[in-house]
Design a protein around this motif. Sequence first.
Motif, PDB file in Angstrom:
ATOM      1  N   PRO A 698       3.095  12.457  -4.110  1.00  0.00           N
ATOM      2  CA  PRO A 698       3.559  12.192  -2.763  1.00  0.00           C
ATOM      3  C   PRO A 698       4.901  11.501  -2.580  1.00  0.00           C
ATOM      4  O   PRO A 698       5.600  11.364  -1.676  1.00  0.00           O
ATOM      5  CB  PRO A 698       2.524  11.180  -2.414  1.00  0.00           C
ATOM      6  CG  PRO A 698       1.945  10.535  -3.542  1.00  0.00           C
ATOM      7  CD  PRO A 698       2.256  11.615  -4.779  1.00  0.00           C
ATOM      8  N   ARG A 699       5.621  10.970  -3.706  1.00  0.00           N
ATOM      9  CA  ARG A 699       6.670  10.164  -3.733  1.00  0.00           C
ATOM     10  C   ARG A 699       7.410   9.879  -5.057  1.00  0.00           C
ATOM     11  O   ARG A 699       6.645  10.475  -5.963  1.00  0.00           O
ATOM     12  CB  ARG A 699       6.411   8.875  -3.038  1.00  0.00           C
ATOM     13  CG  ARG A 699       5.576   7.958  -3.408  1.00  0.00           C
ATOM     14  CD  ARG A 699       5.177   6.555  -2.712  1.00  0.00           C
ATOM     15  NE  ARG A 699       5.116   7.057  -1.342  1.00  0.00           N
ATOM     16  CZ  ARG A 699       3.904   6.980  -0.782  1.00  0.00           C
ATOM     17  NH1 ARG A 699       2.719   7.360  -1.737  1.00  0.00           N
ATOM     18  NH2 ARG A 699       3.689   7.259   0.506  1.00  0.00           N
ATOM     19  N   ASP A 700       8.324   9.352  -5.099  1.00  0.00           N
ATOM     20  CA  ASP A 700       8.922   8.944  -6.556  1.00  0.00           C
ATOM     21  C   ASP A 700       8.080   7.824  -7.267  1.00  0.00           C
ATOM     22  O   ASP A 700       8.031   8.041  -8.453  1.00  0.00           O
ATOM     23  CB  ASP A 700      10.523   8.594  -6.527  1.00  0.00           C
ATOM     24  CG  ASP A 700      11.032   9.727  -5.846  1.00  0.00           C
ATOM     25  OD1 ASP A 700      10.907  10.770  -6.151  1.00  0.00           O
ATOM     26  OD2 ASP A 700      12.368   9.478  -5.404  1.00  0.00           O
ATOM     27  N   ASN A 701       7.540   6.908  -6.444  1.00  0.00           N
ATOM     28  CA  ASN A 701       6.997   5.980  -7.098  1.00  0.00           C
ATOM     29  C   ASN A 701       5.972   5.137  -6.024  1.00  0.00           C
ATOM     30  O   ASN A 701       6.084   5.449  -4.752  1.00  0.00           O
ATOM     31  CB  ASN A 701       7.612   4.833  -7.936  1.00  0.00           C
ATOM     32  CG  ASN A 701       8.851   4.412  -6.838  1.00  0.00           C
ATOM     33  OD1 ASN A 701       8.695   3.629  -5.830  1.00  0.00           O
ATOM     34  ND2 ASN A 701      10.060   4.741  -7.335  1.00  0.00           N
ATOM     35  N   ALA A 702       5.052   4.430  -6.547  1.00  0.00           N
ATOM     36  CA  ALA A 702       4.151   3.516  -5.579  1.00  0.00           C
ATOM     37  C   ALA A 702       3.637   2.502  -6.380  1.00  0.00           C
ATOM     38  O   ALA A 702       3.723   2.284  -7.769  1.00  0.00           O
ATOM     39  CB  ALA A 702       2.955   4.590  -5.101  1.00  0.00           C
ATOM     40  N   GLU A 703       3.131   1.429  -5.730  1.00  0.00           N
ATOM     41  CA  GLU A 703       2.725   0.291  -6.432  1.00  0.00           C
ATOM     42  C   GLU A 703       1.520  -0.462  -5.716  1.00  0.00           C
ATOM     43  O   GLU A 703       1.173  -0.371  -4.764  1.00  0.00           O
ATOM     44  CB  GLU A 703       3.958  -0.809  -6.570  1.00  0.00           C
ATOM     45  CG  GLU A 703       4.234  -1.303  -5.150  1.00  0.00           C
ATOM     46  CD  GLU A 703       5.293  -2.560  -5.473  1.00  0.00           C
ATOM     47  OE1 GLU A 703       5.019  -3.615  -5.919  1.00  0.00           O
ATOM     48  OE2 GLU A 703       6.447  -2.452  -4.635  1.00  0.00           O
ATOM     49  N   GLY A 704       0.768  -1.286  -6.728  1.00  0.00           N
ATOM     50  CA  GLY A 704      -0.259  -2.138  -6.284  1.00  0.00           C
ATOM     51  C   GLY A 704      -0.169  -3.200  -7.000  1.00  0.00           C
ATOM     52  O   GLY A 704       0.528  -3.617  -7.893  1.00  0.00           O
ATOM     53  N   TYR A 705      -1.594  -3.742  -7.218  1.00  0.00           N
ATOM     54  CA  TYR A 705      -1.922  -4.940  -8.277  1.00  0.00           C
ATOM     55  C   TYR A 705      -3.331  -5.020  -8.552  1.00  0.00           C
ATOM     56  O   TYR A 705      -4.242  -4.535  -7.963  1.00  0.00           O
ATOM     57  CB  TYR A 705      -1.521  -6.127  -7.556  1.00  0.00           C
ATOM     58  CG  TYR A 705      -2.061  -6.504  -6.503  1.00  0.00           C
ATOM     59  CD1 TYR A 705      -3.364  -7.313  -6.323  1.00  0.00           C
ATOM     60  CD2 TYR A 705      -1.342  -6.384  -4.936  1.00  0.00           C
ATOM     61  CE1 TYR A 705      -3.859  -7.713  -5.170  1.00  0.00           C
ATOM     62  CE2 TYR A 705      -2.100  -6.524  -4.118  1.00  0.00           C
ATOM     63  CZ  TYR A 705      -3.292  -7.109  -3.997  1.00  0.00           C
ATOM     64  OH  TYR A 705      -4.078  -7.728  -2.786  1.00  0.00           O
ATOM     65  N   LEU A 706      -3.432  -5.560  -9.816  1.00  0.00           N
ATOM     66  CA  LEU A 706      -4.585  -5.975 -10.411  1.00  0.00           C
ATOM     67  C   LEU A 706      -4.951  -7.727 -10.489  1.00  0.00           C
ATOM     68  O   LEU A 706      -3.860  -8.084 -10.968  1.00  0.00           O
ATOM     69  CB  LEU A 706      -5.199  -5.284 -11.501  1.00  0.00           C
ATOM     70  CG  LEU A 706      -6.394  -5.924 -12.371  1.00  0.00           C
ATOM     71  CD1 LEU A 706      -7.564  -5.647 -11.761  1.00  0.00           C
ATOM     72  CD2 LEU A 706      -6.209  -5.252 -13.828  1.00  0.00           C
ATOM     73  N   VAL A 707      -5.791  -8.227  -9.918  1.00  0.00           N
ATOM     74  CA  VAL A 707      -5.915  -9.796 -10.262  1.00  0.00           C
ATOM     75  C   VAL A 707      -7.246 -10.042 -10.580  1.00  0.00           C
ATOM     76  O   VAL A 707      -8.244  -9.474 -10.331  1.00  0.00           O
ATOM     77  CB  VAL A 707      -5.727 -10.437  -8.802  1.00  0.00           C
ATOM     78  CG1 VAL A 707      -6.058 -11.754  -8.945  1.00  0.00           C
ATOM     79  CG2 VAL A 707      -4.373 -10.297  -8.099  1.00  0.00           C
ATOM     80  N   TRP A 708      -7.348 -10.749 -11.867  1.00  0.00           N
ATOM     81  CA  TRP A 708      -8.637 -11.425 -12.323  1.00  0.00           C
ATOM     82  C   TRP A 708      -8.536 -12.614 -11.581  1.00  0.00           C
ATOM     83  O   TRP A 708      -7.697 -13.546 -12.131  1.00  0.00           O
ATOM     84  CB  TRP A 708      -8.455 -11.176 -13.870  1.00  0.00           C
ATOM     85  CG  TRP A 708      -8.727  -9.828 -14.294  1.00  0.00           C
ATOM     86  CD1 TRP A 708      -7.584  -9.184 -15.045  1.00  0.00           C
ATOM     87  CD2 TRP A 708      -9.732  -9.088 -14.400  1.00  0.00           C
ATOM     88  NE1 TRP A 708      -8.091  -7.996 -15.320  1.00  0.00           N
ATOM     89  CE2 TRP A 708      -9.270  -8.005 -15.273  1.00  0.00           C
ATOM     90  CE3 TRP A 708     -11.150  -9.303 -14.102  1.00  0.00           C
ATOM     91  CZ2 TRP A 708     -10.460  -7.096 -15.379  1.00  0.00           C
ATOM     92  CZ3 TRP A 708     -11.954  -8.417 -14.437  1.00  0.00           C
ATOM     93  CH2 TRP A 708     -11.783  -7.109 -15.117  1.00  0.00           C
TER      94      TRP A 708
END
Length: 730
Positions: A698-708
């Motif tokens: 869908p695009r060059d890059n994407a981001e999110g996160y994981l939190v413990w």
Amino acid sequence: MGFRLFFVFFHLLFFCLFPVLGSAGAENLQSYIVQLHPHEATASSGDAGEAVFASKMHWHLSFLEKSVAWEREKRPSSRLLYSYRTVFDGFAAQLTEEEAAALRELPGVASVRADRRVLGARLLSDRRVGAVRVRRRHRTDALFPQSNTGSDTIIGVLDTGVWPENPSFDDRGMPPVPARWQGVCQGGEHFNATNCNRKLIGARFYSKGHRANYPTNPSDAVSLMDSDILAGMDDAVRDGVDVLSLSLGGFPIPLFEDSIAIGSFRATTRGVSVVCAAGNNGPSPSSVANEAPWVITVGAGTLDRRFPAYVRLGNGRILYGESMFPGKVDLKNGGKELELVYAASGTREEMYCIKGALSAATVAGKMVVCDRGITGRADKGEAVKQAGGAAMILANSEINQEEDSVDVHVLPSTLIGYREAVELKNYVSSTRRPVARIVFGGTRIGRARAPAVALFSARGPSLTNPSVLKPDVVAPGVNIIAAWPGNLGPSGLEGDARRSDFTVLSGTSMACPHVSGIAALIRSAHPSWSPAMVRSAIMTTADVTDRQGKPIMDGNGGKADAYAMGAGHVNPARAVDPGLVYDIDPADYVTHLCNLGYTHMEIFKITHAGVNCTAVLERNAGFSLNYPSISVAFKTNTTSAVLQRTVTNVGTPNSTYTAQVAAPHGVRVRVSPATLTFSEFGEKKSFRVAVAAPSPAPRDNAEGYLVWKQSGEQGKRRVRSPIAVTWVVE
């Protein structure tokens, strides 16, 4: 007792200490770095091996004896620059191309490569030589109670010099030098062994590689050579540093050709945390340097400190700018109103205020508008002053946007952003006699939204390894008040007769030592932690919101993404007590390189060890490096990946952490198990992260996160990992 840091400086280019080496009149000589096979040598191969020689230096000289046709009056030692013993198996020497080719054919020689220039702090800070500033004026016990362990930490700094008389290196209140320190305070011209003290505990200098390549211009401090850098790292690790700080770099290159990556690998295996500047080539994508996954790569962020210097135009408009207060000016009413002049229709040299290009008849007594670029910012002010100008407005170009690195100019000046520059130039071109005055606002703290990522800070994704997110973090690197040598004016210009113990600098070279100090703080609190654990603590506790509680912004005006700020902006108070850490065994870096498709010889050049990648990957099926950030690089026709991570409990026993996931846009992320329960300190738990992406990308890059997130009464700890997804075009 509190937290104490000891410093040792490994100077690159400490001049006037050596004669020109190797009878540099032989124009065809240049420096080379030679890597050897110390563990594979056999008598039958023609190389007797290291063991039969009195020292490594004698072994290294034996290769020069075989490859060079010596004149009677010459000896191999006349060509040898460095004999490395700790972070590199090999030596540096002056050779002709023919001699280098002959050396490559000798048994026991792994590689022979030409010495390479690396940008030093002068360019990574866009300024000249400065020393790292760490001066503890307050007890740290209240903020960092765990650091009060009595464990004294030694930071080794590879840079282009130090001014030991600076107040930053005052050793009052410092304890004796740690008994484990094995280094020296090397004397020379204008630097005596007595210049070291209980804070600045050692110093060495290295310039042989530079002098070998620039015998007629040894004072060109921009050119730091790989051979000199390796020598500094080699001594630093052997001398006993805990943290190695390198404000050096430039552009991304393959790890097996990168001396900093190669030297830092051995340093890491010996327990030394290596911290590197990310480089100043932002905001271009994939511009980040020092990409090795075993180092901490640091980008630059802003502070909430501002030095406003407004431009009040004749039409009543006020344009925001920044500058250091240059002298006695009416702070309320500003400087004298002056006629504005801008060479819009002049030559390119006039527009950029190149020295010698400005006409005194045109600029004398006026406020000159200078476009930013080509020459240094302070150099432009000097050019205006030399031509008789009374003041300067430095105008950002479109590429600089609103970036606001200030300078201590030699005349009243201010730097304005690109939007302001457009308005200013329109005013000048549309007004018969344009005038303006600069109103200096002094220093203001706490009013600006900060931190933000500096526009110049280099960006990811990593060019050589997009499966590891770089930079790791950002730290203060814009308009930093830094220690300054006493023989140079605060502008850094030779003609500046002013003297000051401090000046203002910007660059990832300023951000790097901040993180080096934080790494030392963590090492002091947790002396048994590995470099990977130290880095993990810094990354997983980093902030992603600014002082107003809003998302950290980028210098380009938008929200900063993971490729700009990595895991976020460092938070030293939280980093000492991260709760969970991601540890990495040095052998796992080798497996990672195999996973990336590196050849046997390329891996040997980095690690100095042989490896059978086929066997390694068979033993480690489904391997993923246990990095604190999660980065997935999808290639053509690849839509899913499963990564494994392992965390170690360094917080409280009997604790539970629950996963909170924000998936990148258009990407599905599942973490299993979603809950981790620890009964003991030091206990390890593993989990999997399954990432699925649509096809086509869908695009060059994407981001999110994981939190413990820690549960229960002690649920203050949040262990955050950015998730970055890149679609690689093959």
